[in-house]
Write a protein that holds these residues in place. Structure first.
Motif, short mmCIF file in Angstrom:
data_model
loop_
_atom_site.label_atom_id
_atom_site.label_comp_id
_atom_site.label_asym_id
_atom_site.label_seq_id
_atom_site.Cartn_x
_atom_site.Cartn_y
_atom_site.Cartn_z
N ASN A 71 0.79 -1.26 -0.13
CA ASN A 71 -0.01 0.00 0.10
C ASN A 71 0.88 1.32 0.23
O ASN A 71 1.49 1.85 1.03
N LEU A 72 1.13 1.63 -1.06
CA LEU A 72 2.19 2.89 -1.38
C LEU A 72 1.65 4.10 -0.66
O LEU A 72 2.44 5.27 0.01
N SER A 73 0.28 4.27 -0.69
CA SER A 73 -0.21 5.38 -0.21
C SER A 73 -0.12 5.59 1.43
O SER A 73 0.38 6.47 1.93
N LYS A 74 -0.26 4.41 2.15
CA LYS A 74 0.13 4.35 3.29
C LYS A 74 1.61 4.70 3.64
O LYS A 74 1.83 5.06 4.54
N LEU A 75 2.37 4.01 2.91
CA LEU A 75 3.93 4.04 3.01
C LEU A 75 4.08 5.47 3.02
O LEU A 75 5.15 5.94 3.74
N TYR A 76 4.03 6.14 1.89
CA TYR A 76 4.63 7.41 1.63
C TYR A 76 3.91 8.58 2.63
O TYR A 76 4.53 9.79 3.04
N ARG A 77 2.73 8.08 3.20
CA ARG A 77 2.18 9.27 4.29
C ARG A 77 2.72 8.94 5.66
O ARG A 77 2.84 9.59 6.50
N GLY A 78 3.19 7.68 5.92
CA GLY A 78 3.65 7.23 7.10
C GLY A 78 4.88 7.36 7.20
O GLY A 78 5.44 7.18 8.49
N PHE A 79 5.75 7.09 6.38
CA PHE A 79 7.16 6.79 6.65
C PHE A 79 8.01 7.97 5.56
O PHE A 79 8.26 7.99 4.61
N PRO A 80 8.50 9.14 6.45
CA PRO A 80 9.24 10.30 5.69
C PRO A 80 10.51 9.40 4.97
O PRO A 80 11.10 8.59 5.36
N ASP A 81 10.86 10.05 3.90
CA ASP A 81 12.10 9.72 3.16
C ASP A 81 13.43 10.28 3.35
O ASP A 81 14.54 9.98 2.71
N GLY A 82 13.52 11.16 4.30
CA GLY A 82 14.51 11.99 4.79
C GLY A 82 14.62 13.44 4.11
O GLY A 82 15.55 14.35 4.34
N TYR A 83 13.78 13.68 2.93
CA TYR A 83 13.82 14.74 2.49
C TYR A 83 12.39 15.27 2.18
O TYR A 83 11.71 15.22 3.42
N ASP A 84 11.70 15.57 1.21
CA ASP A 84 10.36 16.27 1.17
C ASP A 84 9.47 15.49 0.24
O ASP A 84 8.48 15.72 -0.28
N PHE A 85 10.15 14.42 -0.64
CA PHE A 85 9.40 13.75 -1.64
C PHE A 85 8.19 13.28 -1.24
O PHE A 85 7.10 13.43 -1.93
N THR A 86 8.27 12.41 -0.05
CA THR A 86 6.78 11.78 0.41
C THR A 86 5.91 12.97 0.85
O THR A 86 4.85 12.76 0.66
N SER A 87 6.40 14.07 1.58
CA SER A 87 5.48 15.08 1.88
C SER A 87 4.82 15.56 0.64
O SER A 87 3.51 16.17 0.50
N ILE A 88 5.52 15.68 -0.48
CA ILE A 88 5.07 16.33 -1.61
C ILE A 88 4.10 15.43 -2.45
O ILE A 88 2.90 16.15 -2.69
N MET A 89 4.54 14.16 -2.39
CA MET A 89 3.26 13.28 -2.87
C MET A 89 2.02 13.36 -2.09
O MET A 89 0.78 13.27 -2.64
N ALA A 90 1.86 13.30 -0.77
CA ALA A 90 0.93 13.54 -0.03
C ALA A 90 0.19 14.82 -0.02
O ALA A 90 -1.19 14.77 -0.24
N LEU A 91 0.97 15.96 -0.25
CA LEU A 91 0.35 17.10 -0.43
C LEU A 91 -0.53 17.18 -1.85
O LEU A 91 -1.69 17.75 -1.92
N HIS A 92 -0.14 16.38 -2.88
CA HIS A 92 -0.72 16.34 -4.13
C HIS A 92 -1.80 15.18 -4.02
O HIS A 92 -2.56 15.18 -5.05
N ASN A 93 -1.88 14.56 -2.96
CA ASN A 93 -2.75 13.39 -3.05
C ASN A 93 -2.70 12.31 -4.29
O ASN A 93 -3.82 11.97 -4.76
N VAL A 94 -1.53 11.83 -4.59
CA VAL A 94 -1.31 11.22 -5.72
C VAL A 94 -1.52 9.86 -5.39
O VAL A 94 -1.48 9.24 -4.14
N SER A 95 -1.91 9.00 -6.25
CA SER A 95 -2.23 7.50 -6.13
C SER A 95 -1.25 6.63 -5.98
O SER A 95 0.11 6.94 -6.07
#
Length: 305
Positions: free
Chosen positions: A89-113
């Motif tokens: 479940n990538l959505s849960k993954l990128y919302r729940g686990f930061p990647d050390g920079y801001d890629f995951t937060s940007i993906m969450a901000l845009h609510n990507v699939s």
């Protein structure tokens, strides 16, 4: 038709569009190679990824090599993905686990699939470590290798070609133990000391950073060392001289997203590197002056420890 190598973009989509427009207004048949790191730091990462997914191909007008920030996203996925990929479940993954920079937060901000994140990661995984290219320069052919960071001295043969098996060889560096990821992580402040005339074009280490400036770089400008060109001009960094840069391989013409209007640095700057490289392009003769020989000797001395 020229070949243009573009520095680290880091989500600065508008600067990339502007620089691309500057170049293509002068050369409609321009070909581009991006040195990687199109993600992290900048706020327009999603636009940049969208553009890359639609335009980057292995052998087309727009090409790209793997950067350490793309490699970090693949590492992020490996660290946190314990389930089989088809159950992830990538959505849960990128919302729940930061990647050390801001890629995951940007993906969450845009609510990507999930499908979008998976497609982006598969694209990063498909990128080559390096691109070898030979271009016409002043009536002769010149070999270049484009990668994100650096190429070890023992990875170029006498004919100027990459020795692939040496790329995979583990080696101790300033970044720790590296093998193939040397090309995306190591920092080269000295230039290259192989006998062939192959020139490496890379990014990774901003020319506005202290270590590069202390080695003679003009902050915010493309930096030339022996058989080495650094096109990372600190785009997205919060410094006055930050801008996006590209270089045309046929004649070393420089292009900047702000048209290169910043003043010359008042700091220490070595003279002659670009002139020596132009001499190499025109004649095939590499002018080893005392400074270049000293640089290579110091690099070899450092590597012994």
């Amino acid at each position: 038709m020229g070949t243009y190598v573009v520095g680290d973009i880091h989500g600065c989509y508008n600067e990339w569009m502007h620089l691309k427009d500057i170049i293509e207004s002068k050369d409609r048949e321009a070909n581009f190679i991006l040195v990687g790191d199109i993600v992290d730091r900048g706020m327009n990462q999603k636009k940049m990824i969208d553009w890359a997914l639609e335009n980057i191909t292995p052998d087309g007008k727009y090409r790209m090599v793997l950067g350490n920030h793309e490699e970090m996203k693949l590492g992020w996925l490996k660290r946190y993905a314990n389930k089989p990929e088809n159950e992830l479940n990538l959505s849960k993954l990128y919302r729940g686990f930061p990647d050390g920079y801001d890629f995951t937060s940007i993906m969450a901000l845009h609510n990507v699939s999930d499908a979008y994140v998976k497609r982006a990661l598969e694209f990063f995984k498909s990128l080559p470590l390096y691109i070898e290219i030979e271009v016409e320069t002043f009536g002769r052919k010149q070999k270049y290798v484009t990668c994100h960071a650096a190429v070890p001295d023992d990875c170029i043969d006498v004919n100027g070609k990459i020795i692939r098996e040496n790329i995979d060889k583990p080696r101790f560096t300033g970044m720790g133990l590296l093998d193939w990821n040397y090309l995306v992580w190591e920092r080269n402040y000295w230039g290259n000391c192989w006998d062939a005339d192959t020139i490496v074009v890379h990014g990774h280490t901003p020319t506005a950073s202290r270590d590069v400036v202390e080695m003679g770089a003009n902050p915010g400008f493309i930096d030339f060392k022996n058989k080495d060109i650094n096109v990372d001009c600190a785009c997205c960094y919060d410094v006055k001289v930050a801008r996006l840069a590209a270089i045309r391989l046929e004649d070393l013409t420089e292009f900047y997203s702000d048209n290169g209007k910043l003043g010359e640095s008042k700091g220490y700057k070595r003279d002659g590197y670009k002139e020596d490289m132009l001499h190499l392009l025109k004649t095939g003769e590499n002018k080893y002056d005392t400074l270049l020989k000293d640089d290579c000797a110091l690099e070899e001395e450092d590597s012994a420890y």
